[in-house]
Design an enzyme around this catalytic site. Structure first.
Site, PDB file in Angstrom:
ATOM      1  N   GLY A 165       9.383  29.841  28.195  1.00  0.00           N
ATOM      2  CA  GLY A 165       9.969  29.048  29.291  1.00  0.00           C
ATOM      3  C   GLY A 165       9.593  29.630  30.638  1.00  0.00           C
ATOM      4  N   VAL A 179      -2.121  41.117  39.974  1.00  0.00           N
ATOM      5  CA  VAL A 179      -3.509  40.956  40.435  1.00  0.00           C
ATOM      6  C   VAL A 179      -3.800  41.897  41.604  1.00  0.00           C
ATOM      7  CG1 VAL A 179      -5.122  39.324  41.503  1.00  0.00           C
ATOM      8  CG2 VAL A 179      -3.668  38.583  39.607  1.00  0.00           C
ATOM      9  N   ARG A 224       4.979  26.865  24.543  1.00  0.00           N
ATOM     10  CA  ARG A 224       5.496  27.522  23.334  1.00  0.00           C
ATOM     11  C   ARG A 224       4.471  27.160  22.264  1.00  0.00           C
ATOM     12  NH1 ARG A 224      10.441  29.269  25.091  1.00  0.00           N
ATOM     13  NH2 ARG A 224      11.643  27.880  26.413  1.00  0.00           N
ATOM     14  N   CYS A 225       3.584  28.086  21.957  1.00  0.00           N
ATOM     15  CA  CYS A 225       2.366  27.780  21.200  1.00  0.00           C
ATOM     16  C   CYS A 225       2.548  27.951  19.685  1.00  0.00           C
ATOM     17  CB  CYS A 225       1.240  28.681  21.709  1.00  0.00           C
ATOM     18  SG  CYS A 225      -0.315  28.451  20.867  1.00  0.00           S
ATOM     19  N   ASP A 233      11.949  37.138  25.347  1.00  0.00           N
ATOM     20  CA  ASP A 233      11.936  37.856  24.057  1.00  0.00           C
ATOM     21  C   ASP A 233      11.009  37.208  23.019  1.00  0.00           C
ATOM     22  OD1 ASP A 233      13.681  35.705  23.791  1.00  0.00           O
ATOM     23  OD2 ASP A 233      14.960  36.740  22.355  1.00  0.00           O
ATOM     24  N   THR A 241      12.676  35.690  32.266  1.00  0.00           N
ATOM     25  CA  THR A 241      13.378  34.567  31.624  1.00  0.00           C
ATOM     26  C   THR A 241      14.726  34.390  32.307  1.00  0.00           C
ATOM     27  OG1 THR A 241      14.623  33.913  29.658  1.00  0.00           O
ATOM     28  CG2 THR A 241      14.041  36.206  29.770  1.00  0.00           C
ATOM     29  N   ASP A 255      17.263  33.547  30.867  1.00  0.00           N
ATOM     30  CA  ASP A 255      18.313  33.887  29.894  1.00  0.00           C
ATOM     31  C   ASP A 255      18.809  35.341  30.010  1.00  0.00           C
ATOM     32  OD1 ASP A 255      17.857  31.337  28.973  1.00  0.00           O
ATOM     33  OD2 ASP A 255      16.618  31.978  27.283  1.00  0.00           O
ATOM     34  N   ASP A 260      17.978  37.887  28.345  1.00  0.00           N
ATOM     35  CA  ASP A 260      18.346  38.386  27.019  1.00  0.00           C
ATOM     36  C   ASP A 260      17.323  39.360  26.424  1.00  0.00           C
ATOM     37  OD1 ASP A 260      16.387  36.477  26.779  1.00  0.00           O
ATOM     38  OD2 ASP A 260      17.314  35.376  25.140  1.00  0.00           O
ATOM     39  N   ARG A 276      40.179  16.695  38.406  1.00  0.00           N
ATOM     40  CA  ARG A 276      39.554  16.669  37.090  1.00  0.00           C
ATOM     41  C   ARG A 276      39.226  18.061  36.597  1.00  0.00           C
ATOM     42  NH1 ARG A 276      34.945  12.113  38.336  1.00  0.00           N
ATOM     43  NH2 ARG A 276      36.274  10.300  38.056  1.00  0.00           N
ATOM     44  N   ARG A 280      20.076  29.712  25.968  1.00  0.00           N
ATOM     45  CA  ARG A 280      19.714  29.653  24.541  1.00  0.00           C
ATOM     46  C   ARG A 280      20.894  30.109  23.689  1.00  0.00           C
ATOM     47  NH1 ARG A 280      14.787  28.783  22.301  1.00  0.00           N
ATOM     48  NH2 ARG A 280      13.672  29.106  24.218  1.00  0.00           N
ATOM     49  N   LYS A 297      47.827  24.243  39.105  1.00  0.00           N
ATOM     50  CA  LYS A 297      46.392  23.957  39.277  1.00  0.00           C
ATOM     51  C   LYS A 297      46.133  22.519  38.841  1.00  0.00           C
ATOM     52  CE  LYS A 297      44.043  28.371  38.876  1.00  0.00           C
ATOM     53  NZ  LYS A 297      42.697  28.946  38.699  1.00  0.00           N
ATOM     54  N   ARG A 337      15.840  26.222  35.746  1.00  0.00           N
ATOM     55  CA  ARG A 337      14.574  26.933  35.512  1.00  0.00           C
ATOM     56  C   ARG A 337      13.633  26.880  36.709  1.00  0.00           C
ATOM     57  NH1 ARG A 337      13.114  26.280  29.643  1.00  0.00           N
ATOM     58  NH2 ARG A 337      11.062  25.527  30.210  1.00  0.00           N
TER      59      ARG A 337
HETATM   60  O1  F6P Z   1      14.479  30.469  27.521  1.00  0.00           O
HETATM   61  C1  F6P Z   1      14.713  29.697  28.646  1.00  0.00           C
HETATM   62  C2  F6P Z   1      15.323  28.385  28.268  1.00  0.00           C
HETATM   63  O2  F6P Z   1      15.466  27.594  29.426  1.00  0.00           O
HETATM   64  C3  F6P Z   1      16.654  28.451  27.504  1.00  0.00           C
HETATM   65  O3  F6P Z   1      17.732  28.726  28.360  1.00  0.00           O
HETATM   66  C4  F6P Z   1      16.693  27.114  26.858  1.00  0.00           C
HETATM   67  O4  F6P Z   1      17.517  27.119  25.696  1.00  0.00           O
HETATM   68  C5  F6P Z   1      15.248  26.901  26.475  1.00  0.00           C
HETATM   69  O5  F6P Z   1      14.492  27.676  27.385  1.00  0.00           O
HETATM   70  C6  F6P Z   1      14.755  25.490  26.535  1.00  0.00           C
HETATM   71  O6  F6P Z   1      13.457  25.490  26.065  1.00  0.00           O
HETATM   72  P1  F6P Z   1      12.384  24.333  26.244  1.00  0.00           P
HETATM   73  O7  F6P Z   1      11.780  24.494  27.596  1.00  0.00           O
HETATM   74  O8  F6P Z   1      11.378  24.603  25.178  1.00  0.00           O
HETATM   75  O9  F6P Z   1      13.123  23.060  26.104  1.00  0.00           O
END
Ligand code: F6P
Length: 320
Positions: free
Chosen positions: A11, A24, A72-73, A103, A126, A128, A130, A163, A172, A214, A253
């Site tokens: 991603g 670079v 994502r290959c 990761d 990333t 995430d 993670d 609301r 993820r 609240k 993203r």
């Molecule tokens: O890893 C980054 C991320 O945006 C996650 O938060 C999300 O679950 C996933 O990628 C979505 O992946 P894709 O771009 O393959 O839909």
């Protein structure tokens, strides 16, 4: 060492371009050539690359996404994919290879390191956050700020219409984004996959908040907790609340990287090139306790990064 390669994989994350630029320019300052492989691992499957120079990476430090493109290959993951990638590196005399990604990309890099003599270094990028071995990944800070800005706006409607909004954020299977975003928007409830999800607890909190006066609320839920639409319906069924779901999605993203994401990208790149020049094999760079460090790539891939649950505890106290 004369030539290094660089790739962005998985991603996209804001700050990837700043990392490419820094790799670079630092590499060139040390007399190295840099080949930028395109579309993630796909570029190694098809031998698609372009030579990157200090000038060709001008004007990108502030751009989201990645100028090298990413993917994502599937082919790389298939049998013989890593072998093919190793052959591409060999064919182009690439002696050092920088993988900018998360990761999943590092797992790929780990497999590749078993097939190639090229030295591999990972730069964690990333939203995430993670990746084990770094307190923070490139792009995380930007995604947090993007989500916070969006939720602040949602809060206006929550208050005006009295609301409850469930806001689903990415991450993820992990709750790093949700916990930081949740705390910093003052969410009444934060749901992360690392804590066992309990609808009763959420209903209790909502009812207690109503009793306190609240009249609106924000629930930040990590995408990894499951069906947030069902959660909204459940809350409506068991309370008097008007509940709406807002899935933030891919806005998290994109966008210009924050200063912090750019800084991290530049510092990580500096460390990555330094490791290659020192001929260190299979490392990932990171930030630990405020210092730039590096750890073994395999260890990073095999270890689950713990989520700091004390952040959630604090968020709960702050949301009372
Ligand atoms: O890893 C980054 C991320 O945006 C996650 O938060 C999300 O679950 C996933 O990628 C979505 O992946 P894709 O771009 O393959 O839909």
């Amino acid at each position: 060492m004369k030539t290094i390669g660089v790739v962005t994989s998985g991603g996209d994350a804001p700050g990837m371009n700043a990392a490419i630029r820094a790799v670079v320019r630092i590499a060139y300052s040390k007399g190295l050539n840099v080949l930028g492989f395109e579309k993630g691992w796909e570029g190694l499957m098809s031998n698609t690359f372009r030579e990157l120079t200090p000038r060709s990476v001008g004007g990108i430090i502030n751009l989201g996404g990645t100028i090298l493109l990413t993917s994502r290959c599937q082919e790389f993951r298939a049998k013989n994919g890593t072998k093919k990638a190793a052959e591409t590196l060999d064919l182009n005399n690439v002696e050092g290879f920088v993988v900018i990604g998360g990761d999943g990309s590092f797992k790929g890099a780990c497999e590749l390191s078993n097939e190639t003599d090229a030295l591999i270094v990972g730069i964690p990028a990333t939203i995430d956050n993670d990746v084990f071995g770094t307190d923070e990944t490139i792009g995380f800070d930007t995604a947090v700020n993007t989500a916070v800005a969006e939720i602040d706006k949602i809060r206006d409607t929550a208050i005006s219409h009295e609301r409850i909004f469930i806001v689903e954020v990415m991450g993820r299977t992990r709750g790093f984004l949700a916990s930081t975003v949740g705390l910093t928007v003052g969410a009444e409830v934060i749901l992360v996959p690392e804590e066992k999800y309990n609808i009763e607890e959420t209903l209790k909190t909502i009812k207690a908040n109503t009793a306190k006066g609240k009249r609106s609320g924000i629930i930040v839920a990590a995408e990894g907790v499951g069906d947030t639409q069902k959660l909204a319906e459940e809350i409506e069924k068991h309370t008097d609340a008007d509940v709406k779901l807002s899935i933030l999605g891919y806005v998290q993203r994109g966008g210009n990287p924050t200063a912090r994401s750019r800084l991290l990208a530049s510092l990580f790149a500096d460390e990555a090139v330094r490791l290659l020049l020192q001929e260190q094999r299979s490392r990932i760079v990171g930030l630990q306790n405020g210092k730039i460090t590096n750890i073994d790539l395999k260890k990073s891939c095999e270890t689950r990064k713990p989520l700091d649950l004390s952040l959630l505890k604090l968020a709960r106290v702050l949301a009372t």
